[in-house]
Design a protein around this motif. Sequence first.
Motif, short mmCIF file in Angstrom:
data_model
loop_
_atom_site.label_atom_id
_atom_site.label_comp_id
_atom_site.label_asym_id
_atom_site.label_seq_id
_atom_site.Cartn_x
_atom_site.Cartn_y
_atom_site.Cartn_z
N VAL A 38 -10.47 -7.97 5.45
CA VAL A 38 -9.84 -7.87 4.13
C VAL A 38 -8.62 -6.97 4.27
O VAL A 38 -8.73 -5.82 4.67
CB VAL A 38 -10.81 -7.29 3.07
CG1 VAL A 38 -10.14 -7.24 1.71
CG2 VAL A 38 -12.09 -8.11 3.02
N ILE A 39 -7.45 -7.53 3.96
CA ILE A 39 -6.19 -6.78 3.99
C ILE A 39 -5.75 -6.60 2.55
O ILE A 39 -5.70 -7.56 1.78
CB ILE A 39 -5.12 -7.54 4.78
CG1 ILE A 39 -5.58 -7.77 6.22
CG2 ILE A 39 -3.79 -6.79 4.75
CD1 ILE A 39 -4.70 -8.70 7.00
N LEU A 40 -5.42 -5.38 2.18
CA LEU A 40 -4.95 -5.10 0.82
C LEU A 40 -3.43 -5.09 0.80
O LEU A 40 -2.79 -4.38 1.57
CB LEU A 40 -5.47 -3.76 0.33
CG LEU A 40 -6.98 -3.63 0.22
CD1 LEU A 40 -7.34 -2.31 -0.44
CD2 LEU A 40 -7.58 -4.78 -0.55
N GLU A 41 -2.88 -5.89 -0.09
CA GLU A 41 -1.43 -5.94 -0.27
C GLU A 41 -1.10 -5.24 -1.59
O GLU A 41 -1.53 -5.70 -2.65
CB GLU A 41 -1.00 -7.41 -0.33
CG GLU A 41 0.47 -7.62 -0.36
CD GLU A 41 0.77 -9.11 -0.30
OE1 GLU A 41 0.88 -9.72 -1.38
OE2 GLU A 41 0.88 -9.65 0.80
N PRO A 42 -0.37 -4.13 -1.56
CA PRO A 42 -0.05 -3.44 -2.81
C PRO A 42 0.93 -4.25 -3.64
O PRO A 42 1.78 -4.96 -3.11
CB PRO A 42 0.57 -2.12 -2.37
CG PRO A 42 0.91 -2.27 -0.94
CD PRO A 42 0.14 -3.43 -0.40
N VAL A 43 0.79 -4.18 -4.95
CA VAL A 43 1.69 -4.85 -5.89
C VAL A 43 2.51 -3.76 -6.57
O VAL A 43 1.94 -2.86 -7.19
CB VAL A 43 0.90 -5.68 -6.93
CG1 VAL A 43 1.84 -6.30 -7.95
CG2 VAL A 43 0.06 -6.72 -6.24
N TRP A 44 3.81 -3.84 -6.42
CA TRP A 44 4.70 -2.80 -6.95
C TRP A 44 5.31 -3.23 -8.26
O TRP A 44 5.61 -4.40 -8.46
CB TRP A 44 5.81 -2.50 -5.96
CG TRP A 44 5.31 -2.12 -4.61
CD1 TRP A 44 5.27 -2.92 -3.51
CD2 TRP A 44 4.73 -0.89 -4.22
NE1 TRP A 44 4.71 -2.25 -2.46
CE2 TRP A 44 4.38 -1.00 -2.86
CE3 TRP A 44 4.48 0.30 -4.88
CZ2 TRP A 44 3.79 0.03 -2.16
CZ3 TRP A 44 3.90 1.33 -4.18
CH2 TRP A 44 3.56 1.19 -2.83
N GLU A 45 5.49 -2.28 -9.14
CA GLU A 45 6.20 -2.50 -10.39
C GLU A 45 7.64 -2.09 -10.18
O GLU A 45 7.92 -1.09 -9.53
CB GLU A 45 5.59 -1.62 -11.49
CG GLU A 45 5.07 -2.41 -12.66
CD GLU A 45 4.49 -1.48 -13.70
OE1 GLU A 45 5.25 -1.05 -14.57
OE2 GLU A 45 3.30 -1.20 -13.61
N ALA A 46 8.58 -2.84 -10.73
CA ALA A 46 9.98 -2.48 -10.61
C ALA A 46 10.26 -1.23 -11.43
O ALA A 46 9.88 -1.14 -12.60
CB ALA A 46 10.86 -3.63 -11.10
N SER A 47 10.92 -0.25 -10.81
CA SER A 47 11.19 1.00 -11.52
C SER A 47 12.58 1.03 -12.13
O SER A 47 12.86 1.85 -12.98
CB SER A 47 11.03 2.19 -10.57
OG SER A 47 12.03 2.15 -9.58
N GLY A 48 13.46 0.14 -11.68
CA GLY A 48 14.81 0.12 -12.22
C GLY A 48 15.74 1.10 -11.53
O GLY A 48 16.91 1.18 -11.85
N ASN A 49 15.23 1.90 -10.60
CA ASN A 49 16.07 2.80 -9.82
C ASN A 49 15.47 2.94 -8.42
O ASN A 49 14.62 2.17 -8.04
CB ASN A 49 16.22 4.16 -10.53
CG ASN A 49 14.89 4.82 -10.81
OD1 ASN A 49 13.93 4.59 -10.10
ND2 ASN A 49 14.82 5.64 -11.84
N VAL A 50 15.90 3.94 -7.69
CA VAL A 50 15.46 4.09 -6.31
C VAL A 50 14.09 4.76 -6.21
O VAL A 50 13.46 4.74 -5.18
CB VAL A 50 16.51 4.92 -5.51
CG1 VAL A 50 16.15 4.99 -4.05
CG2 VAL A 50 17.88 4.31 -5.67
N THR A 51 13.59 5.32 -7.28
CA THR A 51 12.30 6.01 -7.27
C THR A 51 11.18 5.03 -7.00
O THR A 51 11.10 3.98 -7.63
CB THR A 51 12.06 6.71 -8.62
OG1 THR A 51 13.17 7.54 -8.91
CG2 THR A 51 10.79 7.52 -8.58
#
Length: 111
Positions: A38-51
């Motif tokens: 089982v490999i976990l792939e993180p799901v990222w939310e767009a932050s709108g900047n470099v943070t």
Amino acid sequence: MRVKLRLSHIFVSRDRVVPSPVLTMERTYKYKGFAVTVILEPVWEASGNVTLLPAHGYVPIVHIKAAGAIRPFVPPIRLAGDGKQPFPTQAEALMAGFSAGQRLIDDTLAE
């Protein structure tokens, strides 16, 4: 059970790739003569900047092979949580991935 951690990469600009401090997780479980990875792939939310924001959730990817085999029996399976959303925690994603692997082995692969 084998645990492996891999470093993810995040694109900071068009011409630079910087290693992320966030690790993805890979676990391999043995079940009835098969290896369920089982490999976990993180799901990222767009932050709108470099943070870099924390991961919004995790999508488990399940690979099933016979113990010691090189090639898998079935193609990799991606799972989603309720409402086609990613799982909120790594623990929930790992358990869902291993449970799906167990069911697939019990229903189709085990003799």
